[in-house]
Design an enzyme around this catalytic site. Sequence first.
Site, short mmCIF file in Angstrom:
data_model
loop_
_atom_site.label_atom_id
_atom_site.label_comp_id
_atom_site.label_asym_id
_atom_site.label_seq_id
_atom_site.Cartn_x
_atom_site.Cartn_y
_atom_site.Cartn_z
N ASP A 128 -4.37 6.49 6.39
CA ASP A 128 -4.89 7.89 7.28
C ASP A 128 -4.04 8.13 8.40
O ASP A 128 -3.31 7.51 8.79
CB ASP A 128 -6.28 7.62 7.79
CG ASP A 128 -6.95 9.01 8.37
OD1 ASP A 128 -6.61 9.93 7.98
OD2 ASP A 128 -7.55 8.78 9.30
N ASP A 188 -9.29 4.47 9.87
CA ASP A 188 -10.02 4.43 11.00
C ASP A 188 -11.61 4.42 10.96
O ASP A 188 -12.39 4.47 11.80
CB ASP A 188 -9.51 5.44 12.42
CG ASP A 188 -10.00 6.57 11.98
OD1 ASP A 188 -10.23 7.03 10.80
OD2 ASP A 188 -9.78 7.47 13.26
N ASP A 226 -13.03 8.06 5.76
CA ASP A 226 -12.31 7.21 5.06
C ASP A 226 -12.97 6.04 4.20
O ASP A 226 -12.58 5.18 3.56
CB ASP A 226 -11.09 6.57 5.67
CG ASP A 226 -10.17 7.31 6.57
OD1 ASP A 226 -9.85 8.34 5.80
OD2 ASP A 226 -9.99 7.02 7.60
#
EC number: 7.2.2.-
Length: 1267
Positions: free
Chosen positions: A476, A891, A895
Amino acid sequence: MVEAGGARRHRMTLESGDHTLTLFAYRTGPFRTILFYALTVLTLGIFRLILHWKQKWDVKMRMVPCTFEAAEYIYIIDNHNVSELQPVLRKSNATIPTENGEMRKVPELRWFVYRKLEYVWIDDLNSDESVDEISDNDNCWKTSFEIANRIPCRSLLAVSESNFGLTLSEISRRLEFYGRNEIVVQLRPILYLLVMEVITPFYVFQIFSVTVWYNDEYAYYASLIVILSLGSIVMDVYQIRTQEIRLRSMVHSTESVEVIREGTEMTIGSDQLVPGDILLIPPHGCLMQCDSVLMNGTVIVNESVLTGESVPITKVALTDETNDSVFNIEKNSKNVLFCGTQVLQTRFYRGKKVKAIVLRTAYSTLKGQLVRSIMYPKPVDFRFTKDLFKFILFLACISGCGFIYTIIVMIMRGNTLRRIIVRSLDIITITVPPALPAAMSVGIINAQLRLKKKEIFCISPSTINTCGAINVVCFDKTGTLTEDGLDFHVVRPVMSAVNQEIQKVKLEKSNRTEFMGEMTELTSRNGLPFDGDLVKAIATCHSLTRINGVLHGDPLDLILFQKTGWTMEEGIEGDIEEETQRFDNVQPSIIKPTDDKSAEYSVIRQFTFSSSLQRMSVIVFDPREDRPDNMMLYSKGSPEMILSLCDPNTVPEDYLLQVNSYAQHGFRLIAVARRPLDLNFNKASKVKRDAVECDLEMLGLIVMENRVKPVTLGVINQLNRANIRTVMVTGDNLLTGLSVARECGIIRPSKRAFLVEHVPGELDEYGRTKIFVKQSVSSSDEVIEDDASVSISMCSSTWKGSSEGDGFSPTNTEVETPNPVTADSLGHLIASSYHLAISGPTFAVIVHEYPELVDQLCSVCDVFARMAPDQKQSLVEQLQQIDYTVAMCGDGANDCAALKAAHAGISLSDAEASIAAPFTSKVPDIRCVPTVISEGRAALVTSFGIFKYMAGYSLTQFVTVMHLYWISNILTDGQFMYIDMFLITMFALLFGNTPAFYRLAHTPPPTRLLSIASMTSVVGQLIIIGVVQFIVFFSTSQQPWFTPYQPPVDDEVEDKRSMQGTALFCVSMFQYIILALVYSKGPPFRGNLWSNKPMCALTIFATLLCLFIVIWPTELVLKTLGNVELPSLTFRIFIVIVGAVNAAVSYGFETLFVDFFLLGYWERYKKKRSIEAIIDYVPTTNSDHIRRPSINGVTSSRTESTLLSAEGQQLHMTTSKNGKGGENPHSSALFERLISRIGGEPTWLTNPIPPHSLSEPEEPEKLERTY
């Protein structure tokens, strides 16, 4: 989805959330039941045990297929090929919900429970309907909450307005159907866990082994194995129990809640909530116990427990603008309060409470889905585990040969029946080591402890070995590669003809709209008046809220608001109080500038940010205005979205040029616009969003800087040097993602990047969206020669208003209008490395319209931008399908799905959502990624080494026993004890102590246990050991002092001591030490042998002790071990020399032949041949595609995908992205062929694939023959 035939068929396919379930209907048969119990009794339970291990056999043996109407059991297979058998439960005269949520009576209710969800049989088929008339929704299994999936929004609004709630009879019926609102993790009985652990195949084999050993009077080692096995079972049960207790304590939560039932407010326990209840949200917050839809007011919640995002989110009430639509939790998520989220504050009507209607309870809630994903994780699909069982089967075959050999030899020698049985069974326990499971876990346990010391915590130890095979890492961007927060950089106000007079600024050409210069301050001192519309928009258009006097909200909003220096209050003041109360509006936020104490602006309405809409808006009222219906709408969002909503006359001509220029330098852009509204308070509170978010006036751009974390570049370069592919998967702008990718090393600044894009609405002759490949300008200032026929830079085109003033039209003053890129024209641009980048919308177009190209694009694309959370998950799964071993690092914000889908998910968030990822790093940057991979590689090499060591130990002992069986002899108990309990056990325990190597190697470790190299290593060492033992065995019999062994007669007490047995024992001691050293691999995946100090000390001590036993045996040693003294010192020294020669030959064979030749030269040769085959295979003509069969638009042949994946991996292994890798002559060839299929005329534009050739499925039988 149901197969044609519905209830009248035996099989059904069901889409349940993210899973595809295949259901089979079965019932018991009397004959099969009798046969089952008879075989179970006759085999003393062994038959039942085998069926327990193979559930498919159990189903086939005990049951017969039937229709779903007559089903007694449902056999379920999920998309990971994990199966379960669940009984069908029945109840007469029950009630079930309808599609709109109302309850109705049915003659019989049938359901089964699968992974905490109840699946109910829905049967609306009339008896006179034909099979062909059965639809997907007529007869199928649905979860209890999927049944009521079409509740109109007007029904919810009507329930809220009635303020009556459910009656007691309705509550009773719903509670009976839906059950209690509890997420309870049932603690399985300890006795059940113990039994389930004991009856696993390995422990059953251990029971068999110790039974044989006790009968053979080998009681000491048998007792040791029993103790170790019991300890291992107890530890496993303890860990399972601890995890269940921990999970239960984490998820179980009940508290008192306020509801409205039968028109009365009452307090009940949260476990009594049912769908349809009207729930009252307390003003000072609470922990949500169910999924519910907000019906009035606004609520500020913290959803970090589910999404990992710690920023408070504002939820708004369901409005009547959705009155005619069906409520959908995903589309209406901004109106939904999810179970497990923390309500921080409510903004309520004066004198009224905030209400919500319960939608889902218990395990059907979003929190329940997360808990179920933890309780039933995706099985780790790793070849090593499969190869492990195949290798054990190989050892079992060897033991079978030894079993036959033992029977034949002992019959020839005239041994008793009992001795023949015991010895033949004993050879099985020798060949397949019972201690193998415990030994295999040593490397994983040590790696887990080392990771814990580095503040990387693992909740799934079995995943560590998988990390050793990782060859692609998806990152990410925001919060992972870059800093979590954004820094304000500048603003670029737009000065248009419309607002020149307002701003009192004189432009040279009053009819032009253009950008002003960059401004670093949002104050009047920097040229912007304090009450300018851009400043007002920044100060008011946000979702900030004040909780206990402190501002909370999105960090970006907080930074911008603080930059203005304005203040915010929540409450009703001044002249608008009476008007607000009259129309029952939510209390507005009051925004005040510091430069003018008399000014204040009230935020009357807020349209929250939506990732699908890419914008948020607010309606603001200025009390100083003469008219109360003079309001202003301020909107901010992505530059592309705001541009599409703006009046073209208010947008500068160089808008796209400026946007691309900033984006290419890594800045994050936010466009701001406004629109005057002629609305009063009542209309403003009811107006639909689409009605006001149009015909906006562009105000300017906010430029934010997202800095790359200090460690990011070093880590990416480290992975690149290790030939591990790095991919960025972000929700940000494509050009911003490209810039950050260049800055952090995913894309090298000196390499060219190509953008795969589509033009919405531009179709080919078959009605499919056209795809273009364009070359991106480097983020550095290097100049790339523009070739209009080859590459079109995204920032080279400008927008110019048409002469008629009817809007924008794309024109280009520097290069030609974009044209498709052909392979021939791209040839001179391709060097030794290339990079592709694609955005989420384009990726979606390719997935739906060009499915045959998805695998190839996933193999070579390095940047995926504007990706939604479900697209991130889809990308990870797509990479897995083409044989990548994928790690995902994020994080935790948006996600979670990708983290769960990856082979190894690494979360940088300490939120509870991180429990969905196997790894959680307490250090919030990506330095943990190479650590996890290096430890995974070390653990994988350790697992390989210790398995081959245990296999080598078993085969060494097998060869020794085979020699001794020839003379009807066997090793003594003391000799067995010394080998098994001291040498093998100690080396196995210390084998995994070797740490991971300090840097990642350029090539990954072998991942196939059954590879040519691994099998050659084991078989080669077996041959060397066998030859050495035969030399010693034969040489002993040729000595003048040799005394042959005399086997016992009949039931005579057996004396196992013999000279040949002692000689073989002496040389085999050295062989066990040699195997431990040979298979204890060092660099490049593990540290050197001397880094494992305990094992070094053990090696020295064991070698000295063995030398003492062989050369200078004392009487105590001879008696304890059961050795026979070998009279000749020369012969004893000869045994030591033979052992030394064995060590040299074994080490040379492993190092020179296996490691250097097989793993080095031979593997490189095979890869080179495979790449040449791939280059010749990639099709470039349309006919190649048409010949390939497909199912529902997806190519059915995986051969090309796998080959392209291997090529993609090899390209990254051959050419390092740091610019230091060697030239790859195949890169250009593959890329040119791929480009010819993406944007080249030979494939898509002049001769595109007919859509019908991709969408017409073939019969399964035909497809199988095609394969």
